[in-house]
Design a protein around this motif. Structure first.
Motif, PDB file in Angstrom:
ATOM      1  N   TRP A   1     -92.944 -39.250 -47.641  1.00 21.53           N
ATOM      2  CA  TRP A   1     -92.195 -38.105 -47.299  1.00 21.53           C
ATOM      3  C   TRP A   1     -93.170 -36.893 -47.552  1.00 21.53           C
ATOM      4  O   TRP A   1     -92.722 -35.783 -47.756  1.00 21.53           O
TER       5      TRP A   1
ATOM      6  N   ILE B   1     -97.928 -25.342 -44.758  1.00 23.23           N
ATOM      7  CA  ILE B   1     -97.292 -26.120 -45.702  1.00 23.23           C
ATOM      8  C   ILE B   1     -98.269 -26.854 -46.458  1.00 23.23           C
ATOM      9  O   ILE B   1     -99.115 -27.750 -45.751  1.00 23.23           O
TER      10      ILE B   1
ATOM     11  N   PHE C   1     -83.887 -37.108 -48.565  1.00 24.23           N
ATOM     12  CA  PHE C   1     -84.083 -38.680 -48.018  1.00 24.23           C
ATOM     13  C   PHE C   1     -83.358 -39.338 -48.996  1.00 24.23           C
ATOM     14  O   PHE C   1     -83.371 -40.527 -48.770  1.00 24.23           O
TER      15      PHE C   1
ATOM     16  N   LYS D   1     -91.695 -27.594 -58.991  1.00 25.24           N
ATOM     17  CA  LYS D   1     -91.555 -26.625 -57.771  1.00 25.24           C
ATOM     18  C   LYS D   1     -90.209 -26.396 -57.447  1.00 25.24           C
ATOM     19  O   LYS D   1     -89.803 -25.276 -57.142  1.00 25.24           O
TER      20      LYS D   1
ATOM     21  N   GLY E   1     -86.360 -31.654 -45.699  1.00 25.30           N
ATOM     22  CA  GLY E   1     -87.225 -32.410 -46.291  1.00 25.30           C
ATOM     23  C   GLY E   1     -88.539 -31.912 -46.287  1.00 25.30           C
ATOM     24  O   GLY E   1     -89.367 -32.108 -47.421  1.00 25.30           O
ATOM     25  N   SER E   2     -89.079 -31.124 -45.272  1.00 24.34           N
ATOM     26  CA  SER E   2     -90.635 -30.747 -45.246  1.00 24.34           C
ATOM     27  C   SER E   2     -90.522 -29.384 -45.620  1.00 24.34           C
ATOM     28  O   SER E   2     -91.666 -28.864 -45.942  1.00 24.34           O
ATOM     29  N   LEU E   3     -89.664 -28.405 -45.422  1.00 30.15           N
ATOM     30  CA  LEU E   3     -89.742 -27.277 -45.704  1.00 30.15           C
ATOM     31  C   LEU E   3     -89.114 -26.585 -47.083  1.00 30.15           C
ATOM     32  O   LEU E   3     -89.771 -25.901 -47.354  1.00 30.15           O
TER      33      LEU E   3
ATOM     34  N   LEU F   1     -91.036 -35.353 -54.884  1.00 29.97           N
ATOM     35  CA  LEU F   1     -92.598 -34.992 -54.934  1.00 29.97           C
ATOM     36  C   LEU F   1     -93.036 -34.133 -56.008  1.00 29.97           C
ATOM     37  O   LEU F   1     -94.099 -34.379 -56.394  1.00 29.97           O
TER      38      LEU F   1
ATOM     39  N   THR G   1     -93.370 -36.634 -42.671  1.00 33.28           N
ATOM     40  CA  THR G   1     -92.012 -36.021 -42.259  1.00 33.28           C
ATOM     41  C   THR G   1     -92.137 -35.792 -40.936  1.00 33.28           C
ATOM     42  O   THR G   1     -91.151 -36.157 -40.127  1.00 33.28           O
ATOM     43  N   TRP G   2     -93.044 -34.927 -40.692  1.00 35.60           N
ATOM     44  CA  TRP G   2     -93.011 -34.386 -39.120  1.00 35.60           C
ATOM     45  C   TRP G   2     -93.461 -35.395 -38.236  1.00 35.60           C
ATOM     46  O   TRP G   2     -93.043 -35.561 -36.972  1.00 35.60           O
TER      47      TRP G   2
ATOM     48  N   PRO H   1     -95.016 -33.892 -46.467  1.00 32.78           N
ATOM     49  CA  PRO H   1     -94.591 -32.721 -45.017  1.00 32.78           C
ATOM     50  C   PRO H   1     -95.241 -33.473 -43.717  1.00 32.78           C
ATOM     51  O   PRO H   1     -94.659 -33.689 -42.704  1.00 32.78           O
TER      52      PRO H   1
END
Lengths: 514, 339
Positions: free
Chosen positions: B276, B329, A64, A40, A28-30, A36, B281-282, B278
């Motif tokens: 959410w 990021i 998510f 992209k 979800g972060s990578l 969002l 999220t982390w 980044p």
């Protein structure tokens, strides 16, 4: 079945599920996420071929909201409930029951001590129990032969904190889910001097949860964005953004006034209005030969941090004939630098606002499809339905004349603010749940559970009834910490308040540890 | 209000002074470690026996009660010898080391405070400043530990090393004193960032203790490889494990509160409490891993070594969140100040 349930609610499963939850969040972060940044995601899918499509099928661009993420947290949820209910029952029983009986051999406990005190066992026991309260819960039991045992326990609030934390966590998760159903959010680009009302159709984008009655949103009209101002420091970094607004919250209520800044949304009864973004909106006046002048102000979208902005104006033809539309494609620079005819901005402050215009005539929207207000229809330009007829860089007040005699004047600019209206009725409850979570955590991690037993027997050697032997044993039920020192302190306190210590029998206090 | 450039450069000078002083302190700690008697006697003891013995001791009273941790000497074998050790040269080195640490901390504190005065805001608005604050918390935590348990002084080398790394890291992340963008102009900056910095400073300590634990436990199991023999002078594994746990137990509620403060701030600044991003999220991942650690420590089969790795994993997530998420990021938390 019962086996499965027991396994699901075990601590070991919880540990594994927590690990899976952490692991499942990583993509979800990578990876770019659709909620969002959808554009992209599209670019990522396009550039990664079958791999990109596979990830899309697996829901990796909406981690998510994906089935596997939901599966992990739902399992965790069930596991937690299955673990909590019996624990709450056990705790409720523990609260009602007396501290457990003293073990037969106190001397075998890790922490133990003995001393002699004046008084009968019964007297001493009630003294001890009075002394230990209110921090300890005590019970006095007669063990026969004149021996009296005192059981004491403290640290019940550790488990209470633990339960409060987990129950509030559950409540928080439920509230987040409810919030998704009952919340809505709309955003709109508002140019100075204009306003909007809280209705789905007013907004540029509007998202609502399934349980929102979109026909009956809260009464809120942002009647007018009176002014927007951005201030900058000498190094060009922004120092403040301010949106000055007039709003009404009911049909009959008087207009109110507020200044919205980045960290200070307008909070009305149930709704919040945020200042999300800002930009410039140039104004042009078009005078076709033999016609009344027509003015238009359009918001331009910033393309860089210095607010070089792009946008478009559309002037439909004066008659029903579709071939006489006028389209203006523009670049606005608040502080223009012109390099080889190309306009760009070197500063976000509007010290030299230049508008570069390309004029097109023909048919603005041949297909009749809905289309962006920030650019002309590129297909129409490519197909030749719109033909470029002129282009010029204009300073405020300057004009350009098209071959057909139409005059386009650049009158100046206004500023726009992107405002977002948010509504989430669960937020206050969620905050309460979060506060309880922290308080529960503090209780469950800071409070220590301790057990203490005293066995008081009449001293056979002394004058009967006047002296008693006191054996003390202690046990740390959680977070041992420095229990030896704690135990020594408690024993010393007991010994000194039970009267003359007399002759210490056996080992000295505190040396009970082997 | 403009930036006071005179004070800003004074603060930069103080960074150099503090780092230099810490370096000297580390040299002195190394001296104590090398020349001191502390721990040497412990090294000659059969370590495995000293830990296994008491583990069998406590009787499990109270049916269903959790197993009681061994009431071993809380500070390991080292304590025994330190009370015996006279004023040898190690002692002198050690006293100098502590004096230099206190001086370094004072300079460090002045460095951070003067930076705050120079820019007229909370002095943790970018990565440079945040790193300085984490280092400050870690050093302060060490001095508080020393005050409570002076017998641990001989381990100062293992604390000063990471602190120095943090100081040099701050140097490489250096950002000119500047004002904040509007999104950061909120009193939540002081609350959210400071609580997270304090939690991270303590979790850093816990991670360091956990690494010592992993070395020590191998030593206690009888491994005599070059690396594990380092464990001979470390405190008993059980004490290290307990200390690492207590650090997490202390930091976890602070970290939880820090994340909640962040959510409250995000609600005011970005229009939603959780999105959410980044960074969020982390923060969530690290929180879940530390929650897993707390559960693992109470679960048979996970206690000890496995839980220790979970602790390190949590710290890894935390570190990833700080460096990779800030620098690589892009997200809403892109306030590194480095471009």
């Amino acid at each position: 079945m019962r086996m499965l349930w027991r396994r699901l609610t075990s601590m070991r499963t919880a540990v594994v599920l927590l690990f899976l939850l952490a692991l499942a969040s990583v993509p979800g972060s990578l990876l770019p996420q659709r909620p969002l940044n959808p554009s992209k995601v599209d670019a990522y899918v396009a550039s990664h071929g079958w791999w990109g499509h596979l990830l899309d099928k697996l829901g990796a661009y909406d981690v998510f909201g994906s089935f596997w993420f939901s599966a992990v947290y739902l399992l965790l949820f069930v596991s937690l409930i299955g673990c909590l209910i019996p624990r709450i029952a056990v705790y409720a029983r523990a609260l009602r029951s007396k501290p457990i009986k003293a073990p037969r051999h106190l001397g075998r406990l890790a922490e133990h001590a003995d001393f002699v005190s004046a008084g009968t066992p019964a007297e001493l026991a009630s003294k001890v129990s009075g002394m230990l309260r209110p921090r300890w819960r005590t019970a006095i039991r007669d063990e026969g032969n004149g021996t009296v045992a005192v059981s004491a326990e403290k640290g019940y609030s550790r488990e209470a904190g633990n339960l409060i934390f987990h129950v509030s966590l559950l409540a928080a998760l439920i509230l987040v889910a409810l919030g998704k159903l009952f919340s809505y959010q709309g955003s709109i680009v508002t140019v100075e001097g204009t306003g909007f009302c809280n209705r789905p159709i007013s907004y540029d984008t509007f998202h609502a949860g399934r349980m929102v009655d979109t026909g009956r949103l809260a009464n809120l009209c942002l009647d007018r964005l009176n002014s927007f101002s951005a201030s900058y420091r000498s190094d060009g970094s922004p120092s403040q953004f301010k949106a000055d607004v007039t709003y009404t919250t009911g049909l009959t209520s008087a207009p109110k006034h507020d200044v919205i800044t980045v960290n200070h949304p307008l909070r009305t009864n149930g709704d919040r209005v945020y200042l999300i973004n800002h930009g410039f909106a140039p104004t042009v006046t078009v005078t076709r030969p033999g016609q009344q002048p027509v003015s238009d102000t359009e918001a331009f979208l910033p393309e860089d941090t210095f607010f070089t902005s792009e946008g478009a104006f559309s002037f439909p033809g004066p008659d029903a004939n579709p071939g006489h539309d006028l389209g203006l494609s523009g670049v606005f620079a608040p502080n223009a630098m012109i390099n080889g005819g190309i306009v760009s901005s070197m500063n976000p402050q509007p010290d030299n606002p230049v508008l570069a215009l390309l004029a097109y005539t023909g048919t603005l929207n041949p297909s009749g499809q809905p289309q962006s207000v920030y650019s002309l229809n590129q297909q129409a330009i490519a197909s030749g339905a719109l033909k470029k007829v002129a282009g010029k860089n204009l300073a405020v007040g300057q004009s350009m004349t098209l071959p057909d005699g139409t005059v386009i004047r650049y009158d100046g600019y206004k500023q726009w603010a992107s405002l977002q209206v948010s509504h989430d009725p669960t937020q206050a409850f969620l905050l309460a749940a979060a506060v309880l979570m922290v308080l529960g955590l503090l209780g469950s991690l800071a409070v220590r559970r301790r057990r203490l037993w005293l066995r008081i027997t009449p001293d056979a050697e002394g004058a009967a009834g006047e002296r008693s032997l006191v054996a003390v044993g202690g046990l740390a039920r959680s977070d041992t910490g420095n229990f030896s020192a704690e135990f020594v302190a408690v024993v010393q306190r007991l010994q000194s308040s039970l009267g003359p210590p007399g002759v210490v029998a056996g080992e000295p206090v505190g040396a009970g540890r082997d | 209000m403009a930036i006071n450039t005179g004070l800003a450069s004074l603060s930069e000078g103080l960074w150099t002074a503090a780092t230099g002083t810490y370096l000297l302190a580390m040299v002195a700690y190394t001296g104590e470690y090398a020349f001191g008697r502390t721990g040497r006697i412990a090294a000659t003891l059969p370590a495995p026996a000293s830990v296994r013995e008491p583990a069998r001791e406590p009787a499990l009273v109270g049916a269903g009660g959790p197993p009681v941790a061994p009431p071993a000497n809380p500070y390991g074998a080292g304590v025994v010898s330190s009370s015996r050790g006279g004023a040898d040269s190690g002692q002198r080195w050690g006293r100098w080391a502590v004096a230099l640490t206190i001086l370094g901390l004072a300079l460090h504190l002045a460095c951070v405070a003067i930076r705050g005065i120079a820019v007229d805001r909370a002095p943790w608005g970018n990565m440079y400043e945040f790193t300085l604050v984490v280092g400050l918390v870690a050093t302060l935590a060490w001095l508080i530990t020393l005050w409570r348990m002076p017998q641990l002084r001989y381990l100062g080398l293992f604390v000063m090393l990471p602190v120095l790394v943090v100081m040099f890291l701050a140097g490489t992340l250096y950002t000119k004193a500047s004002k904040l963008v509007p999104a950061l102009q909120s009193y939540w900056l002081a609350i959210h960032v400071s609580s997270v910095a304090v939690a991270e400073g303590i979790l850093l300590t816990s991670a360091a203790l956990t690494m010592m634990y992993l070395v020590r436990i191998r030593y206690e199991k009888g491994s005599l490889r070059r690396f594990t023999t380092l464990g001979s002078r470390l405190p008993a594994a059980a004490s290290l494990d307990k200390a690492a746990y207590r650090a997490v137990a202390f930091a976890f509620p602070i970290y939880t509160a820090g994340v909640i403060f962040g959510a409250i701030w995000a609600e005011a600044a970005w229009g939603r409490y959780w999105g959410w991003d980044p960074k969020e999220t982390w923060a969530f991942i690290a929180w879940v891993i530390y929650a897993m650690y707390l559960h693992a420590r109470a679960t048979a089969g996970w206690r000890g070594g496995r839980a220790a790795y979970v602790n390190l994993l949590g710290f890894g997530a935390m570190t990833f969140n700080f460096f990779v998420v800030n620098l690589v990021i892009s997200g809403l938390h892109s306030y590194a100040g480095l471009n």
